[in-house]
Structures are given as C-alpha cells and as structure tokens.
Enzyme design. Structure first.
Site: not given
Length: 164
Positions: A45-46
C-alpha cells in the site's frame, strides 16, 4: 473527524532520506505542502501511494505544492525506498513518531488479532500561511491522490486557501 483543519500546522524538523533537515515552517509564505503519513517503506500500500504521488508530482508542482512523506522508518530505509522508486520528493524519518503524535496519526492498530502502535495513513494539505486547510484520515490509497489534487486545484484557483 477533523482535528487540525483551520489550525496552524504543528511545525517540525526531521531528516530526509539524504540526512538533510527539513523544517515545515521553511515553506511558509512560499508553497502549499502535501504532508502524507504512511506506515512503512516498501509495503504494497505504501509503495502504491508513493508511486501515485510520483506519477502526479508534475501536477502538484505546477500548483506550487511540495510533497513530503513521513513514516517511522529511518533514513537508510527511506533512501533505499526512494532510490528504488525514483521518488522526486522527500521522505522524512520520524523514528520516534513525535511528529505523527503531533498530527494525531500515531494510533493503536490491529492486525491478525495483534494490537500494536503505528501510523494511520493520513494526508494534510497545508496552505502557504501554514494553516491546515484539509485533512484526510484513515486513507485508502485508491483514488486518494486524485482527491488531494482536486482539492489543491480548487484552493489554488480560489486564491484564498479556503476549502468549500
């Protein structure tokens, strides 16, 4: 829940991926700041969030905005992550999570039945006067950057920094 909108953004100085000190108030009177907090370098996600900010960096720059990413990871981790993905913006090392706490994004989290403290993905749009004009908490990556860009476009066109 809005905690900081309309308030002066808490100032800080943190090292970036190159070890240079970055102070938020240095941008006062000059630029909008898109300050985004993320949990950890090199996680799916990051990574997607960083890549999406990278892809949209020219549009943010054209609106006189600087992007700053903040996580509890250290300078070495940020340098490796930034170099691997060619990020055109600074990643700031908040290893003691003091800045995350100032912004109210250091939270109790749960994963697979375990509780731990960590960063709640959040973004803050700060105007040139140093005021938080919009905040997004519990961010989902999909479509988020578009929302931030649209808000920045609106406030920069209004010229008064107010979000309608």
């Amino acid at each position: 829940m809005s905690m900081l909108e309309g308030l002066h953004a808490p100032d800080f100085t943190l090292p970036n991926e190159s070890g240079n000190a970055v102070t938020l108030s240095d941008y006062a009177g000059k630029k909008y700041v898109v300050l985004y907090f993320y949990p950890k370098d090199a996680t799916p996600g990051c990574t997607l969030e960083a890549q999406t900010f990278k892809e949209n960096h020219p549009e943010f720059s054209a609106l006189d905005a600087v992007i700053l990413g903040v996580s509890p990871d250290g300078q070495d981790s940020h340098l490796k992550f930034s170099d691997k993905h060619g990020l055109p913006f600074s990643l700031l090392a908040d290893t003691e999570h003091a800045v995350a706490e100032k912004y109210g994004v250091w939270k109790l989290k749960k994963s697979f039945g375990k509780e731990y403290m960590g960063v709640e993905r959040s973004t803050f749009l700060i105007d040139p006067t140093g005021t938080v004009i919009k905040e997004w908490r519990k961010v989902k990556v999909d479509g988020h950057i578009d929302d931030v860009h649209e808000t920045l476009l609106h406030v920069s066109n209004e010229g008064n920094g107010e979000v309608k």
